[in-house]
Design a protein around this motif. Structure first.
Motif, short mmCIF file in Angstrom:
data_model
loop_
_atom_site.label_atom_id
_atom_site.label_comp_id
_atom_site.label_asym_id
_atom_site.label_seq_id
_atom_site.Cartn_x
_atom_site.Cartn_y
_atom_site.Cartn_z
N ILE B 182 42.69 31.96 66.66
CA ILE B 182 43.62 32.78 65.87
C ILE B 182 43.62 34.23 66.38
N HIS B 183 43.16 34.40 67.60
CA HIS B 183 43.17 35.74 68.20
C HIS B 183 44.26 35.85 69.27
N ASP B 184 44.67 37.08 69.52
CA ASP B 184 45.64 37.31 70.60
C ASP B 184 45.07 36.77 71.91
N LEU B 185 43.78 36.99 72.10
CA LEU B 185 43.10 36.47 73.29
C LEU B 185 41.73 35.93 72.88
N GLY B 186 41.51 34.67 73.17
CA GLY B 186 40.20 34.06 72.92
C GLY B 186 39.57 33.70 74.26
N LEU B 187 38.30 34.08 74.41
CA LEU B 187 37.57 33.76 75.64
C LEU B 187 36.39 32.88 75.25
N ARG B 188 36.38 31.65 75.74
CA ARG B 188 35.30 30.72 75.39
C ARG B 188 34.50 30.38 76.64
N LEU B 189 33.25 30.79 76.62
CA LEU B 189 32.36 30.45 77.74
C LEU B 189 31.99 28.98 77.65
N HIS B 190 32.11 28.30 78.78
CA HIS B 190 31.71 26.89 78.81
C HIS B 190 31.35 26.51 80.24
N ARG B 191 30.83 25.31 80.41
CA ARG B 191 30.49 24.83 81.75
C ARG B 191 31.55 23.84 82.21
N ASN B 192 31.96 23.96 83.46
CA ASN B 192 32.91 22.99 83.99
C ASN B 192 32.18 21.76 84.54
N GLY B 193 32.94 20.84 85.10
CA GLY B 193 32.35 19.60 85.61
C GLY B 193 31.32 19.82 86.70
N ALA B 194 31.44 20.96 87.41
CA ALA B 194 30.49 21.25 88.49
C ALA B 194 29.26 22.01 87.99
N GLY B 195 29.20 22.21 86.68
CA GLY B 195 28.05 22.90 86.10
C GLY B 195 28.13 24.41 86.16
N GLN B 196 29.29 24.93 86.59
CA GLN B 196 29.46 26.38 86.63
C GLN B 196 29.88 26.89 85.25
N THR B 197 29.46 28.11 84.96
CA THR B 197 29.85 28.72 83.68
C THR B 197 31.04 29.65 83.89
N GLY B 198 32.04 29.51 83.04
CA GLY B 198 33.22 30.37 83.12
C GLY B 198 33.93 30.38 81.78
N PHE B 199 35.12 30.93 81.78
CA PHE B 199 35.85 31.09 80.52
C PHE B 199 37.06 30.17 80.42
N VAL B 203 45.51 32.26 74.72
CA VAL B 203 46.35 33.43 74.44
C VAL B 203 47.40 33.09 73.38
N GLY B 204 47.73 34.10 72.58
CA GLY B 204 48.88 33.99 71.69
C GLY B 204 48.58 33.43 70.32
N GLY B 205 47.32 33.52 69.88
CA GLY B 205 47.01 33.12 68.52
C GLY B 205 47.21 34.29 67.57
N GLY B 206 47.40 33.97 66.32
CA GLY B 206 47.53 35.03 65.32
C GLY B 206 48.10 34.46 64.05
N LEU B 207 47.88 35.15 62.94
CA LEU B 207 48.33 34.62 61.65
C LEU B 207 49.55 35.43 61.20
N TYR B 212 50.48 31.26 64.71
CA TYR B 212 50.35 30.37 65.87
C TYR B 212 48.88 30.26 66.23
N LEU B 213 48.51 29.11 66.76
CA LEU B 213 47.19 28.96 67.36
C LEU B 213 47.33 29.31 68.84
N ALA B 214 46.29 29.95 69.38
CA ALA B 214 46.33 30.35 70.79
C ALA B 214 46.40 29.13 71.69
N LYS B 215 47.10 29.30 72.80
CA LYS B 215 47.23 28.21 73.76
C LYS B 215 46.37 28.51 74.99
N ALA B 249 56.63 41.64 67.83
CA ALA B 249 56.00 42.39 68.91
C ALA B 249 54.65 41.85 69.35
N ARG B 250 54.02 41.00 68.53
CA ARG B 250 52.70 40.49 68.92
C ARG B 250 52.83 39.54 70.11
N ILE B 251 51.75 39.40 70.84
CA ILE B 251 51.78 38.56 72.04
C ILE B 251 52.06 37.10 71.69
#
Lengths: 106, 552
Positions: B182-199, B203-207, B212-215, B249-251
């Motif tokens: 529900i944020h304009d920008l959400g950053l979720r740290l997670h591990r990909n299939g190769a075991g690397q950590t990234g985000f 984008v585009g969440g807000g009430l 809208y829920l961020a996509k 005007a919101r993202i």
């Protein structure tokens, strides 16, 4: 948002001009002498759109003492008492409808 | 805790001096309100119904005991002895005088706190999981990344006049406690299939009036690229976001109208031109910032010490509190303790100066001097040795913050409502208070299980009603307060917007409606452990709607 100066003023009953005091934000009402009061009973009450318009224009020119003046509805009781005309103005006049935390049994 | 450096201190101190001068010029008449308003808003100063309101940020929800004591001091010296913890890891003072604001800000600045970027069309206070750094399901501390982004966007000239405000949240756990979607920008740290950590970048969440829920526009972003990618998003928003209509005007509107794919393509184009430049994160910068986070020197302890198990057996109230206020910690022998700011009949999120002082003392004694503030308007002590839990509980109970209702029906999120807010057109706090009275029976509340009620006093949705399991939105009709009810919303990793069940009900009926919904849930659930939200998901809202409107 349209400036109050550009708005067509339409009133359907008694009104006052209200604003917030610059120094502390307290709710104030326009008096007949051009001053401001925190007591609603000392406010100018009018049901005349022309007078209301003049009051709010004068208040807008008085930006040093009060912020964002506007016309607010009031009601008059049979004995002439002035009361806020809606819930928002009632809360502005008398404060929150809830107990503040300090008084909430801590 | 994060240790601020001289640059941070200088910036905050200089801002106080600037604001002191601006206030003096306003009071003398040198500045008109039109000239002064943008200056005060840049420091989190609003004008509400009865007074000025100061919003102070609590970056990523982390507070030291010294900072909490200062918040108490400001409440006592400059306000009415309390503060209101919001849904965005801020605290608000509702009765502060303009004449006193510079002194209040100087007091806050003495502990590194301020109201910068808590208002206006800029990047607002960055938020995270209130359990950051201690949650067992987290892959790394998201606050480090929040701090890296915070430093980049603070007073960033290109992003000080965006089309509208911009809210960023960062999370790093499998269970989303930061409401990323529900944020304009959400950053979720997670591990990909190769075991690397990234985000994962959402984008585009807000009430608000258009929820809208961020996509997700990038499933995996290397950590090195976080600043350049955030910059590319903000530049794309700055270039294409609407400025002709405040309601569009919101993202979220831009992402919706352009489409997530097309928006992502624009971001990608911008990003390619800057990704290998100065914004590629230098490992030395990461080391410098992460090195300024200090972690407790935990003792070697075992889980479930005998003092704890004995106390649970001996005291039913303590055991009940343990059941919903105490969570597992990354370190054996320690727990995360949530302090309920939702007493029966109280205002959600409010704490008195005396409570804040007492909590600061308890943090020093039991939690390495650290406190957390979560978006659900409760506080946490993040590092409590389990052997200390019985003693801590008694102390918390004595100051009214040990109500055993965390996550239950009376743990309600509420906006400041018409009692304070100049935008609101109805009240939400008295509704919340009445619901807590109706469900004061702890056994009934536990029987209902996890159930989140969120209430907003207007369409701006500061009470997050769209994502409440039960959402309540106040609407004014011909001068009367009415309330729309939605069911099935949630703000976690499986975020969903609630569904409206029917016509709005009058103020006096809202608590009755909630009781009816709770009763319907008990009848409809398949098993005692089927959560309310799961029952709504399985049945849809129809059976609840029938129950609510059968007699109305």
């Amino acid at each position: 948002m349209t400036s109050p100066l550009e708005q067509k003023i339409k009133i359907t009953g008694p009104v006052v001009v209200t604003a917030n005091r610059v120094g502390d934000g307290a709710v104030v009402y326009r008096r007949a002498d051009g001053g401001w009061t925190t007591d609603l009973h000392d406010a100018v009450v009018t049901a005349n759109a022309t007078i209301a318009r003049e009051l709010v224009f004068a208040a807008l020119a008085d930006g040093l003492r009060a912020v964002d003046p506007y016309i607010a509805p009031v009601t008059l009781t049979r004995d002439g008492e002035v009361r806020p005309g809606n819930l928002r103005e009632l809360i502005r006049r008398h404060g929150p409808t809830i107990d503040l935390p300090v008084t909430f049994g801590i | 805790m994060y240790l601020y450096d001289d640059l941070d201190r200088t910036l905050v101190t200089e801002r106080v001096a600037e604001f002191r001068d601006q206030v003096a010029r306003r009071l003398s008449g040198e500045l008109t309100e039109d000239e002064f308003k943008p200056l005060r808003l840049m420091n989190g100063v609003y004008l509400q119904l009865h007074a000025y309101m100061l919003r102070t940020s609590i970056p990523y929800g982390t507070l030291s005991s010294a900072q909490l004591r200062m918040l108490a001091h400001v409440a006592r010296r400059h306000d009415r002895r309390y503060g209101h913890f919001t849904t965005r890891q801020n605290i608000q003072y509702h009765w502060i005088k303009l004449e006193e604001l510079p002194d209040a800000m100087a007091d806050l600045a003495s502990v590194g706190m301020h109201g910068m970027q808590t208002s206006g069309n800029c990047v607002r206070n960055l938020t995270t999981d209130q359990w950051a750094g201690v949650a067992p399901d987290e892959i790394e501390d998201p606050r480090i990344w929040a701090e890296i982004v915070r430093q980049h966007v603070t007073l960033h000239p290109e992003f000080s006049f965006l089309p509208r405000k911009f809210k960023i949240a960062v999370g790093a756990s499998s269970h989303d406690r930061a409401a990323l979607r529900i944020h304009d920008l959400g950053l979720r740290l997670h591990r990909n299939g190769a075991g690397q950590t990234g985000f994962e970048v959402m984008v585009g969440g807000g009430l608000g009036r258009t929820p809208y829920l961020a996509k997700t526009i990038k499933p995996f972003l290397h950590k090195r690229d976080v600043l350049s990618y955030v910059e590319a998003i903000l530049r794309t928003y700055n270039a294409f976001g609407r400025r002709d209509n405040i309601y569009k005007a919101r993202i979220k509107i831009l992402v919706h109208e352009l489409g997530a794919e097309a928006f992502a393509k624009e971001v990608e184009t911008e990003w390619q031109s800057i990704k290998d430049g100065a914004l590629a994160l230098d490992p030395a910068v990461f080391a410098e910032i992460s090195g300024r986070f200090r972690y407790p020197a935990y003792a070697r302890l075992n889980d479930n010490p005998k003092e704890l198990t004995q106390a649970r057996r001996a005291e039913a109230r303590f055991d009940a509190w343990m059941g919903n206020s105490v969570a597992n910690h990354q370190v054996p022998g320690y727990s995360i303790v949530t302090l309920s700011l939702k007493p029966e009949g109280g205002t959600p999120g409010d704490a008195t100066a005396e409570q804040m002082d007492a909590i600061a003392d308890l943090a020093d004694r039991y939690s390495f001097g650290e406190i957390r503030d979560g978006h659900e308007q409760n506080l946490c002590l993040p590092h409590v040795a389990q052997r200390d839990l019985p003693e801590l509980w008694r102390a918390l109970d004595a100051i009214g913050v040990a109500t055993p209702n965390v996550g239950l029906v009376s743990d309600i999120i509420s906006c400041p409502n018409l009692d304070y807010c100049s935008l609101a057109n109805t009240r939400s706090i008295p509704i919340a208070q009445e619901i807590t009275r109706r469900f004061h029976d702890r056994d009934l509340a536990r029987e209902l299980g996890r159930l989140h009620i969120n209430i907003s006093g207007c369409i701006n949705a500061c009470g997050h009603h769209h994502v409440g399991h039960i959402g309540i939105l106040g609407v004014e009709k011909n001068g009367e307060e009415f309330y729309q009810i939605t069911l099935g919303g949630k703000a976690d990793e499986d975020a969903k917007l609630g569904t409206l069940i029917g016509p709005a009900v009058p103020y006096a009926q809202v608590a009755d409606v909630v009781e009816d919904i709770a009763a319907a849930y008990v009848e409809l659930r398949e098993r005692p452990d089927e959560l309310f939200i799961d029952t709504v998901k399985r049945t849809g809202v129809e059976p609840f709607k029938e129950r609510v409107y059968a007699t109305r």
